[in-house]
Write a protein that holds these residues in place. Sequence first.
Motif, mmCIF file in Angstrom:
data_model
loop_
_atom_site.group_PDB
_atom_site.id
_atom_site.type_symbol
_atom_site.label_atom_id
_atom_site.label_comp_id
_atom_site.label_asym_id
_atom_site.label_seq_id
_atom_site.Cartn_x
_atom_site.Cartn_y
_atom_site.Cartn_z
ATOM 1 N N ARG A 93 -9.241 -0.390 -34.980
ATOM 2 C CA ARG A 93 -10.037 0.032 -36.135
ATOM 3 C C ARG A 93 -9.348 -0.349 -37.440
ATOM 4 O O ARG A 93 -10.016 -0.768 -38.405
ATOM 5 N N GLU B 281 -10.149 -3.845 -38.177
ATOM 6 C CA GLU B 281 -11.514 -3.960 -38.677
ATOM 7 C C GLU B 281 -11.584 -3.614 -40.157
ATOM 8 O O GLU B 281 -12.271 -4.287 -40.939
ATOM 9 N N ARG C 196 -7.444 2.914 -46.232
ATOM 10 C CA ARG C 196 -7.479 1.508 -46.638
ATOM 11 C C ARG C 196 -7.331 1.460 -48.154
ATOM 12 O O ARG C 196 -7.986 2.210 -48.876
ATOM 13 N N ASP D 22 -9.780 -6.471 -42.089
ATOM 14 C CA ASP D 22 -10.512 -7.717 -41.906
ATOM 15 C C ASP D 22 -9.762 -8.930 -42.458
ATOM 16 O O ASP D 22 -10.264 -9.659 -43.319
ATOM 17 N N ARG E 185 -5.933 -13.491 -34.415
ATOM 18 C CA ARG E 185 -6.928 -13.659 -35.475
ATOM 19 C C ARG E 185 -6.341 -14.046 -36.825
ATOM 20 O O ARG E 185 -7.103 -14.242 -37.776
#
Length: 271
Positions: A33, A36, A266, A39, A63
Amino acid sequence: MPQNPLATPGPWDAIADDYDEVTARTLRPFAARALELADPAPSARVIDIATGPGTLALLAAPRVQEVVAVDFAEAMIRRLRHTVMRTGATNVLTGIGDGQDLHYPSNRFDAAFSMFGVIFFPDKTKGFAEILRVLRPGGVAVVSSWAPTAQSPLMTLLSETYRAGIPGYVPRTPDPNGLENPEVLEKELAAAGFTDISVEPFSGSYTFDSVEQLWDAASRGSAPVSLLRARVDEATWKEQEQAMIEYLTANFTPGTELSSTALLARARKPL
């Protein structure tokens, strides 16, 4: 005030292998999470602070361009290095270091993570400041803290289990002034200089097929339990362990879904 023993490498070195084999399973949903929320772009360079055995770092590796994974526990980093060699994750670079004093250049990383790391720092202010420093302008940080125990059925069950078997066990108490309070977490990030701050609760859910499987997860990779075990002789621990297993047998139904809740924050470094 005596230093929290969990703010020192020893307890984490002692359980590094078991932590990777057992506990990383419960932490992986939170790491996924966090990725995510951040990103990161395929060209990103990221840093994972208090990486442990690399739970987030290894998820990030496919990634992004580069992952730097740092932890103060040498055994955790040694475990991660073995995993890197075994899996061929050649873009994961490892280092032994203190998250309150990172030996990396300023403005170096596009994203920075600390999953349940800053919560153990003796100087959290320094920890947040270092995360900000190593981020490039516009870079994103994601940090996590456990929510209060009462919000996590798994942690509530385990706390009661430890209390049933360990004389004098003191459960974790609510700390409205700690990072488990989303307002405090947001305030600490803002004080460090972050902007665009959001804090969300996130829960990971787990099932265990037997009492033995749950106890294995609760004990074998747990630094707090390792410390409690080290305080008594082997025979005494066996008695305490049996009492805890009996408590679980009476209070847990195999296959029941249990969850743990964390706060994921975040934030962004200003341009």
